[in-house]
Scaffold this motif. Structure first.
Motif, short mmCIF file in Angstrom:
data_model
loop_
_atom_site.label_atom_id
_atom_site.label_comp_id
_atom_site.label_asym_id
_atom_site.label_seq_id
_atom_site.Cartn_x
_atom_site.Cartn_y
_atom_site.Cartn_z
N PRO A 207 0.84 -1.21 0.00
CA PRO A 207 0.00 0.00 0.00
C PRO A 207 0.88 1.26 0.00
N LEU A 208 0.42 2.29 -0.69
CA LEU A 208 1.26 3.48 -0.88
C LEU A 208 1.78 4.06 0.43
N GLU A 209 0.96 4.11 1.44
CA GLU A 209 1.36 4.75 2.69
C GLU A 209 2.42 3.97 3.45
N GLN A 210 2.61 2.70 3.12
CA GLN A 210 3.59 1.88 3.84
C GLN A 210 4.85 1.58 3.02
N THR A 211 4.94 2.14 1.81
CA THR A 211 6.08 1.80 0.95
C THR A 211 7.41 2.23 1.56
N LYS A 212 7.44 3.38 2.22
CA LYS A 212 8.71 3.87 2.78
C LYS A 212 9.24 2.93 3.84
N GLN A 213 8.36 2.47 4.74
CA GLN A 213 8.83 1.60 5.82
C GLN A 213 9.31 0.26 5.27
N VAL A 214 8.64 -0.27 4.24
CA VAL A 214 9.06 -1.54 3.66
C VAL A 214 10.38 -1.37 2.92
N ARG A 215 10.50 -0.30 2.15
CA ARG A 215 11.73 -0.05 1.38
C ARG A 215 12.94 0.09 2.31
#
Length: 368
Positions: free
Chosen positions: A141-149
């Motif tokens: 999901p777009l809002e969680q991409t930073k934490q996953v990356r």
């Protein structure tokens, strides 16, 4: 920092998969599951080195040479090894070993030796491992991409050459319908859902597969993570023992004195014509007896190593290769080199231990 985290970061550099099968690397004494504030880096573990670790308040020793090489049938504290194990346990000191994996690692012992001799255009002498590259594509999901990356990068994914945190992403739409028994992060049971998602792609060496997947599952919000994982047709960095490079042409005798000075040893043994011109130099930490023909095939004029026996030196000379035996202790360059590497690697960590290079020499030989 927890000791497990210290070694996790260390093994991103000196990966256990690089070690030879016969090599007993890893944790030898104690536990890593504790707070570590000081780490002592040493070539060998001796009673004197353990005493140094105690005086420096070190909870962890990272050693190059394994103190326990063969399987122990008993820990007899009246023996030399048993007494060391007892002292470490009494003072809550863990001992971790990185041997052939640190020899082979990029920037490891053999690179340290080559750099100390200022070899130019250096290459690997003997390839031991060429690791496959894997690619992970995960839908987030777009809002969680930073934490996953960021979690994937922290696990070692997305490192290409001198670049870190390398990834590619593209936006799209994910569709799914949660069935009975599901616990959806987004959506409702039995209803079709459309979600704006981002596909994140990263590459990493195959040896990091478990670590990268663990980071993905830990950081991803979905109950069931949608991802693709596959092996690519390209290889990761080539790994191997020894290095070969060039120097300004000089005589074997002058270069032997140069080696003595730059590797900080009290003496060297040479086998070859002292007046011979040398320009291509092979260097290999530890025992180089098995690698004289590798050095010759690679075009070396001289091999700098340790523990070269009589007949091997004769064979090398008969095949046009000179020898400089600077002793096994030249590997002590790993003390300062490891401290510098780990200190730099941990700069971004909020809590990190202090690394100390052992100030003691474990060289058993002296000249009289």
């Amino acid at each position: 920092m927890n000791g497990n985290r210290v070694i996790e970061l260390f093994e991103k550099w000196a990966m256990p998969s690089l070690a030879y099968d016969w090599d007993p690397i890893g944790l030898h004494i104690g536990t890593l599951n504790k707070v570590v504030t000081n780490v002592l880096v040493t070539l060998d573990v001796t009673p004197e080195v353990i005493g140094e670790a105690i005086s420096k308040k070190c909870e962890l020793i990272i050693a190059h040479h394994p103190p326990i090489f063969s399987k122990l049938k008993a820990v007899d504290t009246s023996t030399y090894l048993g007494a060391m194990i007892e002292t470490c346990i009494k003072h809550n000191i863990a001992v971790y070993v990185a041997h052939t994996n640190l020899d082979i690692a990029i920037g490891g012992v053999n690179d340290m030796l080559a750099d100390a001799l200022q070899l130019q255009n250096k290459k690997i002498l003997t390839e031991t491992y060429n690791e496959p590259v894997m690619k992970l594509a995960v839908f987030t999901p777009l809002e969680q991409t930073k934490q996953v990356r960021e979690a994937l990068a922290e696990a070692g994914a997305g490192e290409i050459g001198d670049y870190e945190h390398v990834s590619y992403s593209i936006k799209g739409t994910g569709r799914f319908r949660p069935a009975e028994g599901a616990n959806p992060f987004i959506g409702e049971i039995g209803k079709m859902e459309m979600v704006d998602e981002e596909k994140i792609e990263v590459v990493f060496p195959q040896s990091l597969k478990s670590r990268v997947l663990k980071a993905m599952f830990r950081s991803h919000p979905y109950e069931e993570v949608a991802y693709d994982l596959y092996t690519m047709a390209i290889q990761a960095n080539e790994h191997g023992l020894g290095r070969i490079g060039s120097i300004e042409p000089t005589s074997l005798e002058d270069f032997a004195n140069y080696v003595k000075t730059h590797l900080g040893v009290p003496f060297v043994r040479i086998a070859g014509d002292r007046s011979q011109t040398v320009e291509r130099v092979a260097v290999l930490g530890g025992n180089g007896s098995k690698y004289i023909f590798d050095a010759k095939r690679a075009g070396a004029d001289v091999l700098v190593s340790g523990d070269i026996d009589f007949h091997t030196a004769q064979d090398a000379n008969a095949n046009g290769l000179s020898i400089i035996d600077a002793g096994h202790h030249i590997e002590s360059v790993m003390k300062k080199g490891t401290v510098e590497y780990m200190t730099k690697m941990m700069q971004q960590e909020k809590k990190r231990p202090v690394f100390h290079a052992s100030e003691l020499s474990t060289e058993p030989f002296e000249v009289i």
